[in-house]
Scaffold this motif. Structure first.
Motif, short mmCIF file in Angstrom:
data_model
loop_
_atom_site.label_atom_id
_atom_site.label_comp_id
_atom_site.label_asym_id
_atom_site.label_seq_id
_atom_site.Cartn_x
_atom_site.Cartn_y
_atom_site.Cartn_z
N THR A 285 -7.00 -9.11 2.43
CA THR A 285 -6.14 -7.97 2.07
C THR A 285 -6.58 -6.73 2.86
OG1 THR A 285 -7.55 -7.30 0.21
CG2 THR A 285 -5.73 -8.83 -0.26
N ALA A 286 -5.64 -5.82 3.02
CA ALA A 286 -5.93 -4.54 3.68
C ALA A 286 -5.00 -3.50 3.08
CB ALA A 286 -5.74 -4.64 5.19
N VAL A 287 -5.44 -2.26 3.10
CA VAL A 287 -4.63 -1.16 2.54
C VAL A 287 -3.72 -0.59 3.62
CG1 VAL A 287 -4.68 1.15 1.53
CG2 VAL A 287 -6.35 -0.58 0.80
N LEU A 288 -2.43 -0.55 3.31
CA LEU A 288 -1.44 0.11 4.16
C LEU A 288 -0.84 1.23 3.32
CD1 LEU A 288 -0.31 -0.36 7.04
CD2 LEU A 288 1.61 -1.56 5.99
N ASP A 289 -1.00 2.46 3.79
CA ASP A 289 -0.67 3.62 2.97
C ASP A 289 0.81 3.97 3.09
OD1 ASP A 289 -0.61 5.99 1.57
OD2 ASP A 289 -2.35 6.87 2.58
N PRO A 290 1.57 3.93 1.97
CA PRO A 290 2.97 4.33 2.01
C PRO A 290 3.14 5.84 1.99
CG PRO A 290 2.41 3.67 -0.20
CD PRO A 290 1.19 3.43 0.64
N LEU A 291 2.03 6.56 1.91
CA LEU A 291 2.03 8.03 1.99
C LEU A 291 2.91 8.67 0.92
CD1 LEU A 291 1.97 8.39 5.84
CD2 LEU A 291 0.38 9.49 4.29
N GLU A 292 2.91 8.09 -0.25
CA GLU A 292 3.63 8.70 -1.36
C GLU A 292 2.80 9.82 -1.99
OE1 GLU A 292 4.53 5.38 -3.81
OE2 GLU A 292 6.23 4.76 -2.59
N SER A 293 1.50 9.80 -1.73
CA SER A 293 0.60 10.83 -2.23
C SER A 293 -0.27 11.30 -1.08
CB SER A 293 -0.27 10.26 -3.36
OG SER A 293 -1.12 11.26 -3.89
N LYS A 294 -0.90 12.46 -1.24
CA LYS A 294 -1.69 13.03 -0.16
C LYS A 294 -2.87 12.12 0.19
CE LYS A 294 -3.86 17.31 1.42
NZ LYS A 294 -4.72 16.55 2.34
N PRO A 295 -3.01 11.77 1.48
CA PRO A 295 -4.15 10.96 1.91
C PRO A 295 -5.38 11.82 2.09
CG PRO A 295 -2.76 11.48 3.78
CD PRO A 295 -2.09 12.09 2.58
N SER A 296 -6.47 11.22 2.55
CA SER A 296 -7.69 11.99 2.76
C SER A 296 -7.54 12.98 3.91
CB SER A 296 -8.87 11.04 3.05
OG SER A 296 -8.58 10.23 4.17
N GLY A 297 -6.71 12.64 4.88
CA GLY A 297 -6.42 13.56 5.98
C GLY A 297 -5.07 14.20 5.80
N ASP A 298 -4.19 13.96 6.78
CA ASP A 298 -2.81 14.44 6.64
C ASP A 298 -1.86 13.33 7.06
OD1 ASP A 298 -2.92 14.33 9.41
OD2 ASP A 298 -2.51 16.45 9.74
N TYR A 299 -0.56 13.65 7.11
CA TYR A 299 0.44 12.64 7.44
C TYR A 299 0.14 11.96 8.77
CZ TYR A 299 4.87 10.63 8.96
OH TYR A 299 5.82 9.76 9.44
N LEU A 300 -0.16 12.75 9.80
CA LEU A 300 -0.36 12.19 11.13
C LEU A 300 -1.57 11.27 11.18
CD1 LEU A 300 0.36 15.38 13.28
CD2 LEU A 300 1.88 13.40 12.95
N SER A 301 -2.69 11.70 10.61
CA SER A 301 -3.90 10.88 10.65
C SER A 301 -3.71 9.61 9.83
CB SER A 301 -5.11 11.67 10.16
OG SER A 301 -4.97 12.04 8.81
N ALA A 302 -3.03 9.71 8.69
CA ALA A 302 -2.81 8.53 7.85
C ALA A 302 -1.88 7.53 8.54
CB ALA A 302 -2.21 8.94 6.50
N MET A 303 -0.87 8.03 9.23
CA MET A 303 0.02 7.13 9.96
C MET A 303 -0.71 6.44 11.11
SD MET A 303 3.08 6.74 8.72
CE MET A 303 4.18 6.30 10.08
N ARG A 304 -1.60 7.18 11.76
CA ARG A 304 -2.38 6.54 12.84
C ARG A 304 -3.35 5.52 12.28
NH1 ARG A 304 -1.86 12.08 15.44
NH2 ARG A 304 -0.46 11.65 17.20
N ASP A 305 -3.89 5.79 11.10
CA ASP A 305 -4.72 4.78 10.43
C ASP A 305 -3.89 3.54 10.11
OD1 ASP A 305 -6.98 6.37 10.56
OD2 ASP A 305 -6.80 7.09 8.48
N ASN A 306 -2.67 3.74 9.66
CA ASN A 306 -1.77 2.61 9.39
C ASN A 306 -1.53 1.80 10.66
OD1 ASN A 306 -1.36 3.01 6.65
ND2 ASN A 306 0.56 4.11 6.89
N LEU A 307 -1.35 2.48 11.77
CA LEU A 307 -1.11 1.79 13.04
C LEU A 307 -2.30 0.90 13.40
CD1 LEU A 307 0.41 1.19 15.64
CD2 LEU A 307 -0.45 3.36 16.58
N LYS A 308 -3.51 1.43 13.26
CA LYS A 308 -4.71 0.64 13.57
C LYS A 308 -4.80 -0.57 12.64
CE LYS A 308 -7.35 4.66 15.16
NZ LYS A 308 -8.50 5.57 14.84
N THR A 309 -4.49 -0.35 11.37
CA THR A 309 -4.54 -1.45 10.40
C THR A 309 -3.53 -2.53 10.77
OG1 THR A 309 -5.23 0.05 8.63
CG2 THR A 309 -4.27 -2.05 7.96
N LEU A 310 -2.35 -2.12 11.15
CA LEU A 310 -1.30 -3.08 11.54
C LEU A 310 -1.70 -3.83 12.80
CD1 LEU A 310 1.86 -0.88 10.87
CD2 LEU A 310 1.30 -3.04 9.71
#
Length: 318
Positions: A285-310
């Motif tokens: 399993t791995a966490v993919l953030d739907p960004l419904e709530s504030k992440p530890s960083g911001d939208y851009l950093s969380a989306m880039r984290d999602n990209l790396k996870t994918l």
């Protein structure tokens, strides 16, 4: 993911409406003045329904707007129940930015002339297909008060669509606060360009992958899949709905057939179902953030984290 209008919400809004009516009767000054000014240096008061819209509004509003988010960090947006103070903020705001259908309490409280439904700025995609166990769970669905939408509301997970929203938001803020119109439009253009860059990163990063099947805890990633030619398979449509053994078996069979090595879960949703499925498939399993709530960083950093996870999960080489 949609949540209906509960009895407690209804009572809360009725009480809020009564208070607002009394306040309006005793107050003075025009609605226009209240909507376009604030104690904070004359900034326009703008309300954003939940995190990705709050982030976008802060980028476009910049120093000309005072942005208030309705949904606290760590809270599922559809669980929001408005306080009297929040209803007042919605009434007095120069603009409220929301997506209709995600938060029924907000839908019922927004002022039509001073609200912007981000879903109206883009081409939406249909909501996921219902599976057989969801029909069997109809009673549970009524208990939770879920309200079915004809479209998928998670549009912020496509940077290209969110860039279009940014442009339209700039226009709406400019109309609501003409004194700072050019600033809003300039920042909207800059934000759209930043999102365009993010879109290019996703396009390149997901261009060559061993598998393009995305198995998720619930169907929140339809726009991301649509934009980058992935295939989303959600265990459920709604994170509050337990899938049936039949549905788990169906998804497990498909995951094995398509070489899926990772089942995605979310930070605000229990990983239990995803872990059960992963065990059946022999996946992790791995966490993919739907960004419904504030992440530890911001939208851009969380989306880039999602990209790396994918990229890791799908075996992408780009």
């Amino acid at each position: 993911m949609m949540s209906g209008f509960s009895r407690s919400r209804a009572v809360g809004l009725l009480a809020a409406a009564a208070l607002l009516t009394a306040t309006a009767a005793c107050g003075s000054g025009s609605a226009e003045t209240a909507a376009t000014s604030s104690p904070d240096g004359g900034k326009a008061e703008v309300v954003a329904a939940f995190y990705p819209l709050q982030w976008l509004t802060e980028q476009v509003g910049g120093s000309d707007a005072s942005v208030t988010g309705l949904t606290a960090p760590g809270v599922e947006p559809h669980d929001l129940e408005l306080s009297i103070q929040q209803v007042t903020e919605l009434k007095d705001a120069a603009l409220t930015v929301y997506i209709k259908g995600i938060q029924p309490a907000v839908d019922d409280a927004v002022e039509p002339d001073t609200s912007f439904d981000a879903a109206t700025a883009v081409t939406t995609i249909p909501a996921g297909e219902h599976t057989e166990e969801e029909g069997a769970e109809e009673g549970a669905e009524e208990e939770h008060g879920h309200e079915e939408l004809s479209y998928d509301p998670h549009l912020w997970l496509d940077p290209a669509r969110l860039a279009t929203v940014a442009t339209k938001l700039g226009e709406r803020l400019a109309a609501a606060d003409p004194a700072h119109a050019q600033g809003y439009k300039d920042r909207a253009a800059k934000t759209a360009a930043t999102l365009g860059t993010l879109d290019q990163e996703f396009t390149k990063g997901l261009s060559t992958c061993k598998t393009r099947t995305l198995v998720t805890a619930h169907e929140a990633f339809g726009y991301l899949a649509d934009r980058y030619k992935l295939k989303q398979v959600g265990i459920t449509l709604d994170p509050e709905t337990e899938p049936s053994p039949t549905r788990l078996s169906e998804v497990a069979k498909l995951a094995k057939a398509e070489g899926v090595t990772t089942i995605f879960t979310e930070s605000l949703v229990s990983p239990k179902v995803a872990e059960v499925l992963a065990a059946q498939v022999g996946a992790k399993t791995a966490v993919l953030d739907p960004l419904e709530s504030k992440p530890s960083g911001d939208y851009l950093s969380a989306m880039r984290d999602n990209l790396k996870t994918l990229q890791t999960a799908l075996g992408c080489t780009a």
